[in-house]
Design an enzyme around this catalytic site. Structure first.
Site, PDB file in Angstrom:
ATOM      1  N   LYS A 301       0.788  -1.238   0.000  1.00 52.59           N
ATOM      2  CA  LYS A 301       0.000   0.000   0.000  1.00 52.59           C
ATOM      3  C   LYS A 301       0.821   1.288   0.000  1.00 52.59           C
ATOM      4  CE  LYS A 301      -4.000  -1.702  -0.260  1.00 52.59           C
ATOM      5  NZ  LYS A 301      -3.942  -1.969  -1.692  1.00 52.59           N
ATOM      6  N   TYR A 391      -7.040  -5.103  -1.415  1.00 52.15           N
ATOM      7  CA  TYR A 391      -5.790  -5.251  -2.167  1.00 52.15           C
ATOM      8  C   TYR A 391      -5.797  -4.381  -3.430  1.00 52.15           C
ATOM      9  CZ  TYR A 391      -1.491  -7.596  -3.613  1.00 52.15           C
ATOM     10  OH  TYR A 391      -0.188  -7.861  -3.955  1.00 52.15           O
TER      11      TYR A 391
HETATM   12  C1  PHB Z   1       7.493  -6.154  -4.306  1.00 53.16           C
HETATM   13  O1  PHB Z   1       8.521  -5.581  -3.942  1.00 53.16           O
HETATM   14  O2  PHB Z   1       7.399  -6.640  -5.432  1.00 53.16           O
HETATM   15  C2  PHB Z   1       6.357  -6.268  -3.360  1.00 53.16           C
HETATM   16  C3  PHB Z   1       6.500  -5.852  -2.044  1.00 53.16           C
HETATM   17  C4  PHB Z   1       5.421  -5.972  -1.178  1.00 53.16           C
HETATM   18  C5  PHB Z   1       4.234  -6.541  -1.624  1.00 53.16           C
HETATM   19  C6  PHB Z   1       4.103  -6.945  -2.931  1.00 53.16           C
HETATM   20  C7  PHB Z   1       5.165  -6.811  -3.801  1.00 53.16           C
HETATM   21  O3  PHB Z   1       3.190  -6.691  -0.766  1.00 53.16           O
END
Ligand code: PHB
Ligand code: APR
Length: 396
Positions: A301, A391
């Protein structure tokens, strides 16, 4: 980069995604702005951060005119997986809420914003020092700073504090005017970036007795993985081979079998924290992004919240300059905070449910509750809907 004037309408402190996006949107609305950034552009672009964009963030980037490469190279994901006790549970975003997210690294987004700003000839001063917001309670604020060894000042109508968690803008508001809320988690995330194909088509969030893990990606040939590590863990204790071995242990065997290993091109440990400052405005100074709030990365987020702050601020400033109305600026902090607290809740909740808390060695009761809540939510269409709705991002 062009020379900076002695006066501008909006002086933006910080050239992270919040400052750059605000600058771009303001410029498109005909509002003059200058950005002051502590670091070099190369340094800003060397920071590896998260990479999941909500549809609302993508729409804002389109409005800012910086979404062409994102649409070409960004990966559209209609769902993601949550892995519990070795079993994968898909959260089908498309089926549950009719939306998708876009996986596109924050670093690439920052690069696109910097290039658009340079192409538009907008003024950005990198490597400025000793930035000081002044007279923020009056109608003629200004910012003093040192650039190329020279002390300078720029006068402005408003200051946008987009200078991140460690910036000067929040610190320049009298402490008695701010209330801060904070929660520090007893663990961090060790992240590794490697030029290997992702282990799976979608992201996998893994709850495991050895600790949380996340399989993410940047492109069909670049992967980003994370492991929960104890607070204060040292990077030296995690050579690549140890990282890959630990990741394999936390993945279900079929997923582990598909894992491609490769040398890390970046590896770092980030502490996990929830933090909110209220209000997000003092006089003519407005805070946006990490300068005002931090979420643990579990819900992806951080960048999206920075974007929604910027959307509200752009609207408030637009109304001020177009119609002479201060209503949007007066409502700014409250509008932001309503959305921020919901994202704080979701990020805290996802963190609490998927990580191993040190006390859980003894507190087996809490662990059982964690298991029961996950089992309930994942088996309920309403539960999965709640996860999906948050999400993809709550409405602005
Ligand atoms: C990412 O760095 O790709 C990443 C980090 C946190 C998340 C999802 C993706 O919740
Ligand atoms: N003067 C000028 N610039 C400063 C100062 C200062 N005193 N202090 C910090 N900065 C700069 C930093 O160097 C950085 O480039 O402000 C910028 C803040 O950028 P970010 O930390 O990326 O914060 P923000 O733009 O709000 O982006 C939020 O980035 O940090 C992630 O998880 C966060 O994804 C979220 C997003």
């Amino acid at each position: 980069m062009s020379d900076s004037p002695v006066r501008t309408q909006v002086l933006i402190v910080g050239a992270g995604p919040a400052g750059l996006l605000l600058g771009q949107l303001l410029a498109r609305a005909g509002i003059d702005n200058v950005i002051l950034e502590l670091r070099s552009a190369a340094h800003v672009l060397s920071r590896i951060r998260a990479g999941v964009l909500e549809p609302g963030t993508v729409a804002l980037l389109e409005e800012a005119g910086v979404a062409a490469r994102l649409h070409r190279e960004g990966l559209r994901h209609g769902g993601f997986e949550i892995c519990v006790d070795g079993a994968l549970h898909r959260i089908d975003l498309q089926a549950l809420v009719g939306q998708q997210v876009t996986v596109y690294g924050q670093t690439e987004l920052t690069r696109d914003l910097m290039e658009a700003r340079a192409a538009a000839g907008l003024s950005t001063l990198y490597e400025v020092d000793d930035v000081r917001p002044l007279e923020i309670e009056g109608t003629e604020p200004r910012v003093a700073f040192v650039h190329a060894g020279q002390r300078r000042e720029i006068r402005c109508d408003f200051i946008a504090g987009c200078d991140g968690f460690h910036g000067v803008c929040r610190a320049s508001i009298p402490a008695e005017r701010l209330r801060t809320y904070e929660k520090v988690y007893p663990f961090g995330w060790l992240g590794l970036l490697a030029d290997v194909p992702p282990v799976a088509p979608e992201l996998i969030y893994v709850r495991h007795e050895r600790g949380f893990a996340l399989c993410s990606q940047r492109s069909p040939t670049r992967s980003r993985y994370y492991l929960q590590v104890p607070a204060g863990a040292a990077l030296e204790a995690w050579p690549d081979s140890v990282f890959w071995a630990e990741l394999r242990r936390r993945l279900p065997s079929a997923v582990a079998a598909a894992l491609h290993e490769g040398p890390a091109i970046e590896k770092s440990i980030a502490p996990l924290r929830s933090f909110v400052t209220e209000p997000m405005r003092h006089g003519r100074l407005f805070l946006a992004g990490d300068a005002a709030h931090i979420v643990p990365p579990t819900g992806a987020k951080g960048l999206n919240l920075a974007a929604s702050d910027v959307a509200y601020l752009r609207q408030g400033l637009g109304d001020f300059y177009r119609r002479g109305s201060s209503a949007g600026l007066d409502a700014y902090s409250q509008r932001c905070l309503q959305r921020i607290w919901k994202a704080e809740r979701f990020s805290w909740w996802m963190t609490s449910l998927l990580h191993r808390f040190p006390s859980q060695g003894d507190a087996a009761f809490d662990q059982r509750l964690q298991e029961a809540e996950l089992a309930y939510l994942l088996s309920s269409a309403h539960g999965r809907g709640m996860i999906a709705e948050n999400y993809v991002g709550l409405p602005l």
